[in-house]
Every structure is written in C-alpha cells, then in structure tokens.
Design a protein around this motif. Structure first.
Motif, short mmCIF file in Angstrom:
data_model
loop_
_atom_site.label_atom_id
_atom_site.label_comp_id
_atom_site.label_asym_id
_atom_site.label_seq_id
_atom_site.Cartn_x
_atom_site.Cartn_y
_atom_site.Cartn_z
N MET A 137 -4.49 -20.60 1.65
CA MET A 137 -5.64 -21.49 1.74
C MET A 137 -6.84 -20.94 0.98
O MET A 137 -7.67 -21.71 0.46
N ARG A 138 -6.95 -19.65 0.87
CA ARG A 138 -8.00 -19.08 0.01
C ARG A 138 -7.70 -19.42 -1.45
O ARG A 138 -8.61 -19.71 -2.23
N PHE A 139 -6.42 -19.40 -1.81
CA PHE A 139 -6.02 -19.80 -3.16
C PHE A 139 -6.36 -21.27 -3.39
O PHE A 139 -6.87 -21.64 -4.46
N VAL A 140 -6.09 -22.09 -2.39
CA VAL A 140 -6.40 -23.52 -2.49
C VAL A 140 -7.90 -23.73 -2.70
O VAL A 140 -8.31 -24.51 -3.57
N ALA A 141 -8.73 -23.04 -1.93
CA ALA A 141 -10.18 -23.19 -2.07
C ALA A 141 -10.64 -22.77 -3.46
O ALA A 141 -11.49 -23.44 -4.07
N ALA A 142 -10.09 -21.68 -3.97
CA ALA A 142 -10.48 -21.21 -5.30
C ALA A 142 -10.07 -22.20 -6.38
O ALA A 142 -10.83 -22.45 -7.32
N ARG A 143 -8.89 -22.77 -6.25
CA ARG A 143 -8.44 -23.76 -7.25
C ARG A 143 -9.31 -25.00 -7.23
O ARG A 143 -9.71 -25.51 -8.28
N LEU A 144 -9.62 -25.48 -6.04
CA LEU A 144 -10.47 -26.67 -5.95
C LEU A 144 -11.88 -26.38 -6.46
O LEU A 144 -12.49 -27.23 -7.11
N ASP A 145 -12.36 -25.19 -6.20
CA ASP A 145 -13.70 -24.83 -6.67
C ASP A 145 -13.75 -24.68 -8.19
O ASP A 145 -14.81 -24.80 -8.80
N SER A 146 -12.61 -24.44 -8.79
CA SER A 146 -12.55 -24.34 -10.26
C SER A 146 -12.44 -25.71 -10.92
O SER A 146 -12.41 -25.80 -12.15
#
Length: 238
Positions: A137-146
């Motif tokens: 989910m941290r990966f998901v947040a980073a991808r969405l923030d990019s």
C-alpha cells in the motif's frame, strides 16, 4: 502576525513532526492530504483520520498545537485501527488505546519541554511493538502520487480492482480513486503556492485543464484557487 508553522522529518519513515502557533482570529481550514496525524491539542491526545473534505478551523481563540503526520497508508498499523473507521473524524486516543496508557502518555507530553518531540517518542516506541505498514500500500500511494492512474497502479501492484479497493479502505480510509484526487490536489496547490499559473499547475499536477482543477478545489477544499491563496496572504500567480 500570521500562523507560524514548522515541520521536520521524523524518525518514523515518511512522517513529519510539526508545530503550529495560531494567533487570535479566524484560522485556516485543514485540507485533505491523504495523511493521518497524532495530535496534541488543548492538553489532549487526539487522532485525525484521513479527510475527504476540508476540516473547518477549530474556533478563533488561537493557541499552540503539535503533531506527527504519518504518510498515507502508514498510520493504521501503528494505531491498530483500519483507516476507514477514522475517515473525516477527530477522535481521542483513549478511544483507540487503553485509557490508563493514554493517561500516562498525556502526562508525559504535558510535562515535556517539546510536546512535538514527545509525540514522536510515543510513535517510535509504539512502532517497535507493532507490525510495519503494508509495503504494497505504500507502493500504491507512491504510484498514485506520481500521477499514475488507478488501473496502472493496480497492475503494477499485482492487485485486482476489488482487492485494491478493499486494501485501500484499510490503509488510506477510502478508495484509490479518492486518494489519487487528494494527492493530485496537493500537487497542484504546491505548484500554485510556488507561483505557477493556474492553467500550468493544473496540467502539471494531472488535471485535464484549469476548469477541472477549479472543480477539484471547490469539492475537496471548499474554496477557490484565489480564495485559497488569499487565506494564506499570497498573491495570485501571474
């Protein structure tokens, strides 16, 4: 004299330790940012859940506040509660943790020379006894923030749409589409604060056009772009 806000990186990965001093008079609304906070306000320990709308200022009496802001998806493991249970809420820490423990922690923060540092100590000690945040989910947040789309993010994370939505509710408090909107809004507002023209800020942040950004600001922040800047004493970009 305006608000005085200071922050620094925390020993908790991705978190920020902050202090805020507010003079007498109307305060600023708190805008959605995808984060959750452990707060010290008026001698109480509180938790701010993930917001889907602007949180109105809490009165006009002024005062000093402290907090630690956790990156999207990282607070639920530490607090021991799914994020969606705290969505758009401010709750006493004693409602989440044993009352006797919270009384001891409250006395500790109240007696500290630096309440913000004391809050960070609480979080650091707690993190040593809890499971780490979900790395997916941290990966998901980073991808969405990019700026990646929800579909692109789900594929990269190896999750189906329903599974991503379910895990997002627990980690972020709402679905991935809402998180993407909130993070996009924050990117756009950061650009506007830096002097980027509205239309350029909209496109860089990932909106279709300036009108799209204006709608998002109204819906998520409850204001307009010019109203947002005016409330912070800043001039519109040229």
């Amino acid at each position: 004299m305006g608000d005085r806000y200071e922050e620094r990186a925390s020993r908790i990965d991705g978190a920020k330790v902050w202090t805020l001093t507010v003079p007498q008079g109307p305060g600023h609304a708190v805008l959605p940012d995808g984060c959750m906070d452990l707060l010290w306000i008026d001698g109480r320990l509180l938790v701010a859940g993930p917001d889907t709308r602007a949180e109105p200022p809490s009165g006009s009496g002024g005062g000093s506040y402290a907090g630690i802001r956790f990156a999207p998806g990282t607070a639920p493991a530490l607090l021991g509660v799914p994020a969606h249970e705290l969505r758009d809420r401010r709750v006493a820490l004693a409602d989440l943790w044993p009352a006797a423990s919270v009384r001891e922690l409250t006395e500790r923060v109240a007696g500290a020379a630096d309440p913000a540092a004391a809050l960070e100590d609480i979080a650091v000690l707690r993190s040593a006894d809890t499971a780490p945040p979900d790395p997916v989910m941290r990966f998901v947040a980073a991808r969405l923030d990019s700026g990646r789309t929800v579909a692109q993010t789900a594929e990269a994370a190896g999750l189906g749409a329903r599974q991503l939505h379910r895990r997002s509710l627990a980690a972020f408090g709402y679905g991935p589409k809402t998180l993407a909107r909130v993070l996009r809004l924050q990117r756009a507002l950061a650009l506007v604060r830096a002097g980027t023209p509205y239309a350029d800020a909209a496109l860089i942040a990932g909106c279709a056009d300036q009108a799209h950004l204006a709608r998002e600001v109204r819906e998520l922040a409850g204001t307009t772009l010019s109203g947002y800047l005016a409330a912070r004493g800043a001039d519109p970009p040229t």
